[in-house]
Design a protein around this motif. Structure first.
Motif, PDB file in Angstrom:
ATOM      1  N   THR A 227       0.851  -1.195   0.000  1.00 23.41           N
ATOM      2  CA  THR A 227       0.000   0.000   0.000  1.00 23.41           C
ATOM      3  C   THR A 227       0.885   1.243   0.000  1.00 23.41           C
ATOM      4  O   THR A 227       2.081   1.177   0.282  1.00 23.41           O
ATOM      5  N   TYR A 228       0.267   2.368  -0.306  1.00 24.05           N
ATOM      6  CA  TYR A 228       1.020   3.624  -0.294  1.00 24.05           C
ATOM      7  C   TYR A 228       1.380   4.000   1.142  1.00 24.05           C
ATOM      8  O   TYR A 228       0.549   3.874   2.055  1.00 24.05           O
ATOM      9  N   PRO A 229       2.585   4.489   1.381  1.00 28.23           N
ATOM     10  CA  PRO A 229       3.006   4.848   2.749  1.00 28.23           C
ATOM     11  C   PRO A 229       2.303   6.121   3.222  1.00 28.23           C
ATOM     12  O   PRO A 229       1.799   6.912   2.424  1.00 28.23           O
ATOM     13  N   ASP A 230       2.297   6.333   4.531  1.00 32.79           N
ATOM     14  CA  ASP A 230       1.651   7.507   5.114  1.00 32.79           C
ATOM     15  C   ASP A 230       2.308   8.808   4.670  1.00 32.79           C
ATOM     16  O   ASP A 230       1.670   9.867   4.694  1.00 32.79           O
ATOM     17  N   SER A 231       3.583   8.744   4.254  1.00 30.11           N
ATOM     18  CA  SER A 231       4.283   9.958   3.838  1.00 30.11           C
ATOM     19  C   SER A 231       3.748  10.518   2.522  1.00 30.11           C
ATOM     20  O   SER A 231       4.012  11.673   2.186  1.00 30.11           O
ATOM     21  N   LEU A 232       2.977   9.709   1.768  1.00 35.83           N
ATOM     22  CA  LEU A 232       2.429  10.159   0.491  1.00 35.83           C
ATOM     23  C   LEU A 232       0.926  10.413   0.554  1.00 35.83           C
ATOM     24  O   LEU A 232       0.376  11.065  -0.340  1.00 35.83           O
ATOM     25  N   THR A 233       0.261   9.906   1.557  1.00 40.07           N
ATOM     26  CA  THR A 233      -1.189  10.046   1.659  1.00 40.07           C
ATOM     27  C   THR A 233      -1.566  11.080   2.719  1.00 40.07           C
ATOM     28  O   THR A 233      -0.749  11.454   3.564  1.00 40.07           O
ATOM     29  N   CYS A 234      -2.790  11.531   2.652  1.00 40.26           N
ATOM     30  CA  CYS A 234      -3.301  12.518   3.600  1.00 40.26           C
ATOM     31  C   CYS A 234      -4.688  12.091   4.070  1.00 40.26           C
ATOM     32  O   CYS A 234      -5.484  11.554   3.288  1.00 40.26           O
ATOM     33  N   SER A 293       2.274  14.706   3.820  1.00 42.39           N
ATOM     34  CA  SER A 293       1.359  14.994   4.919  1.00 42.39           C
ATOM     35  C   SER A 293       1.904  16.116   5.798  1.00 42.39           C
ATOM     36  O   SER A 293       1.169  17.038   6.172  1.00 42.39           O
ATOM     37  N   THR A 294       3.199  16.068   6.111  1.00 46.08           N
ATOM     38  CA  THR A 294       3.827  17.121   6.916  1.00 46.08           C
ATOM     39  C   THR A 294       3.851  18.443   6.162  1.00 46.08           C
ATOM     40  O   THR A 294       3.616  19.515   6.741  1.00 46.08           O
ATOM     41  N   SER A 300      -0.968  24.438   6.124  1.00 45.51           N
ATOM     42  CA  SER A 300      -2.230  24.837   6.752  1.00 45.51           C
ATOM     43  C   SER A 300      -1.999  25.854   7.863  1.00 45.51           C
ATOM     44  O   SER A 300      -2.732  26.849   7.982  1.00 45.51           O
ATOM     45  N   ILE A 301      -0.985  25.613   8.694  1.00 47.20           N
ATOM     46  CA  ILE A 301      -0.709  26.508   9.819  1.00 47.20           C
ATOM     47  C   ILE A 301      -0.400  27.915   9.326  1.00 47.20           C
ATOM     48  O   ILE A 301      -0.963  28.905   9.811  1.00 47.20           O
ATOM     49  N   PHE A 302       0.470  28.004   8.332  1.00 48.50           N
ATOM     50  CA  PHE A 302       0.872  29.335   7.872  1.00 48.50           C
ATOM     51  C   PHE A 302      -0.122  29.941   6.883  1.00 48.50           C
ATOM     52  O   PHE A 302      -0.092  31.152   6.642  1.00 48.50           O
TER      53      PHE A 302
END
Length: 718
Positions: A227-234, A293-294, A300-302
């Protein structure tokens, strides 16, 4: 003006706090002793020159004369001067009567704000003769092309903040089309991909090939479970956080900077909003991470920080634009009769086109949206990412190059950063504080000196409570409109993908550019019509709400059966006509409140508008495109009803009327205000039906001043 009115204005050019005229022969010592301040003219209230632009319109004393005058330390009560003081006073050798009038004006400005505000309202509402048109400034009559371009340039410069807001915020829907294409694993995982053979992991896209999920060959991209890793998905919450943070920042900025501008001034508040936008947009442009994701979490914050600055632009630009039409009213009180009448004539001309002035400033929002669309399309074109090409090596499952599209949106925001930097430099180094705020600050100091800070604060609270019900009209209409306006803007990308299924990236953004151009045309048409006496703000707003309701519901009703061209035409027509509401909500909120509270209440009205935009952000994500149009139609109907009931039309009413009403309100004598704000043409239907208004009497100022003159004892003009 009629001769009798001119004589009246001349006779009562300066009054003491009893309403009595101050004769030109009044000595400086006598003039300074009028009122109830605790110290004399030299110490009780001596505003610095940057507190009131009116100071520079009068002949000033020399430094030695001012030093002599300040050293007298005359007390507030009337008394005779000592021989030494009389000697120093006579040594000043004041020419004719000019200094005497200025000294009398000092006393009036420091004490009798009530009479001052009343006289300004009277002067600003006098009739205007056709013979006087040649005296008007060039923007209002046929003048040189250079003069008109200069005037229009000043209007555009005042709206630069709105330009930047639209460039970044309103084009968010278009930027999201780039994110959907460049980061499909994060933004487009629920949709079929244009290049299924480029899908490398299982369990994400609906059209994932079976062989991808059945393979046991290790893949450097996928996890051990293929599956796709969490670093590529949101997650869904991360995706909506971009819009949530944006509007949370905007809403906070609208509320806080409306109040901040009323406290520290329009210039300082504007500089602060520029700094916040620079910080937010700078991080959005240059922040980078291999973890998508990061990346979007930081984004979003800025985006929220940027939104905080953008939110502050709404009350700032509105108050600055509206105060341009009345900023020299107080200056007129310092002039001789000829200059005073000329100045009030010019103010009358500005009042007659105040709606156009504010509309043109706000139209920079439409210009920003069009410029943003043009830049984005240009970047997409020159990066060769106009359409999906599955044959290229290294493209994503969407058929586009991820690195190239990343350069597109980063370049787009970098251009916006340059605009904000230019805005900051202009405000920090060039812009000067407007005279409208200087007058507010002077009034506040006088009030605090007379009643003390605690009582002055209570008076301000009393005024706030009085004007609070007007938020139903200014904020309520803005709320229902922004559900529609920002909802459609933020979801414009998905909406056009649904309308024009199978279209390429450049095609979607091309349609969005045309939509923004239609909207921009609407801004300028409204600016042309808004000050016409037969039309006005309220009629434009009701017509626009009604037509938008019809167009949105028609679009929803035929969405699944009508040709694509017909749906796009209806959408464009709604964008054009909808600017009637978009502009009038901004203009009405800018002219519905007195100067001292204008920034605060315009900010609150805009806050309610963005609350509506936030509601749209939350609910539109769960609706189909057809359902979105039904909701927009319902909101337009609600807006039309709210306008009919709670909106007042203040076309051609001087903003000085508000200040006169406020002074009488704070004096506990609101019943004595009988000016144009009480005329049935300038009241909402709710105010008419419930009797929430006073009497109207065209000659109320004459009567008020005559009554003041008859009072034999001291009267508190609070």
């Amino acid at each position: 003006m009629e001769p009798s009115d001119k004589d009246f204005a001349r006779t009562f050019h300066f009054l003491d706090e009893h309403g009595d005229p101050l004769p030109l022969s009044t000595s400086i010592g006598e003039a300074s002793s009028l009122g109830g301040s605790s110290k004399g003219l030299g110490a009780s209230f001596k505003p610095p020159r940057n507190l009131s632009g009116s100071m520079r319109h009068r002949k000033t004393m020399s430094s030695s004369e001012e030093g002599h005058l300040a050293s007298l330390q005359l007390p507030s009560h009337r008394r005779s001067l000592s021989s030494s003081e009389e000697g120093r006073l006579s040594s000043l050798q004041l020419p004719s009567h000019r200094h005497v009038k200025s000294a009398s004006a000092y006393s009036l400005f420091s004490e009798n704000t009530l009479v001052q505000s009343v006289l300004m309202a009277e002067g600003m509402t006098d009739s205007q003769d056709d013979d006087d048109l040649h005296e008007m400034p060039l923007p209002y009559v046929k003048g040189s092309v250079k003069a008109k371009i200069t005037w229009f340039g000043c209007i555009c410069l005042a709206g630069v903040g709105m330009f930047v807001e639209a460039y970044v915020i309103i084009t968010t829907g278009q930027v999201k089309t780039v994110w959907h294409t460049g980061y499909p694993e994060c933004w487009d995982s629920m949709n079929d991909q244009a290049c299924p053979d480029k899908i490398v992991c299982c369990g994400l896209f609906p059209n994932t090939p079976e062989e991808v999920c059945s393979t046991t060959t290790p893949n450097e991209v996928c996890t051990d479970q293929n599956t796709y890793p969490d670093s590529l998905t949101c997650s869904d919450s991360q995706l909506v956080a971009v819009s949530y943070a944006e509007f949370a920042g905007i809403m906070a900025g609208m509320v806080s900077f409306g109040w901040i501008a009323d406290q520290i001034g329009r210039k300082n508040a504007g500089t602060l909003t520029s700094i916040l936008m620079i910080i937010g947009l700078g991080v959005m442009t240059f922040a980078d991470s291999s973890n998508v994701s990061t990346l979007f979490l930081v984004f979003s914050i800025f985006f929220g920080v940027f939104g905080l600055g953008v939110g502050g632009e709404y009350p700032l630009t509105a108050t600055q634009a509206s105060e341009r039409s009345a900023q020299s009213a107080e200056d007129a009180l310092w002039d001789d009769e000829e200059k005073r009448q000329h100045r009030l004539l010019l103010e009358k001309a500005k009042t007659d086109r105040r709606g156009e002035t504010i509309s043109l400033v706000f139209a920079m929002q439409g210009v920003g949206a069009v410029v943003g669309s043009l830049f984005l399309i240009a970047f997409i074109y020159f990066s060769n990412q106009t359409r999906a090409d599955c044959s290229n090596v290294g493209v994503t499952s969407s058929g586009n190059d991820k690195s190239a599209l990343e350069s597109v949106w980063r370049s787009f925001y970098f251009i916006g950063l340059i605009f904000v930097l230019m805005l900051f430099v202009y405000r920090f180094l060039v812009l000067e504080e407007g005279e409208g705020y200087n007058a507010v600050l002077a009034r506040r100091y006088r009030r605090e000196a007379k009643y003390g800070k605690t009582e002055a604060k209570n008076l301000r609270k009393k005024a706030f409570e009085f004007y609070l019900p007007r938020l139903v009209g200014t904020g309520g209409n803005w709320f229902v409109w922004d559900v529609t306006f920002y909802g459609l803007k933020l979801y414009s990308g998905p909406i056009f993908r649904d309308i024009n299924r199978g279209g390429d990236l450049i095609v979607h953004n091309g349609y969005l550019l045309l939509n923004n151009i239609c909207a921009l045309a609407g801004y300028y048409v409204v600016a042309k019509l808004i000050d016409r006496r037969s039309i006005g703000r309220k009629k434009i707003q009701m017509f626009s709400f009604g037509m938008c309701a019809l167009l949105f519901m028609l679009t929803a009703g035929v969405f699944n059966s009508a040709p694509t061209g017909a749906i796009i035409f209806l959408f464009f027509a709604a964008s054009f006509i909808g600017q009637g509401v978009n502009v009038t909500t901004y203009v009405i909120a800018a002219e519905m409140y007195p100067t001292e509270l204008r920034g605060t209440f315009h900010g609150l009205s805009a806050f309610l508008g963005k609350l509506g935009a936030l509601v749209a952000t939350v609910i539109f994500g769960y609706l189909t495109t057809e359902q979105i149009f039904w909701v927009c139609g319902g909101c337009a109907i609600a807006g039309g009803v709210c306008t009919y009931l709670f909106t007042a039309d203040l076309s051609h009413v001087s903003l000085a009327e508000h200040d006169a009403q406020l002074e009488l309100l704070l004096a506990g004598r609101l019943d004595r205000y009988q000016g144009k704000l009480n005329h049935r043409d300038h009241l909402s239907n709710f105010e008419l039906w419930t009797g929430r208004h006073g009497k109207y009497d065209p000659g109320w100022v004459h009567k008020l001043v005559r009554d003041e003159r008859k009072k034999p004892t001291h009267h508190d003009t609070r």
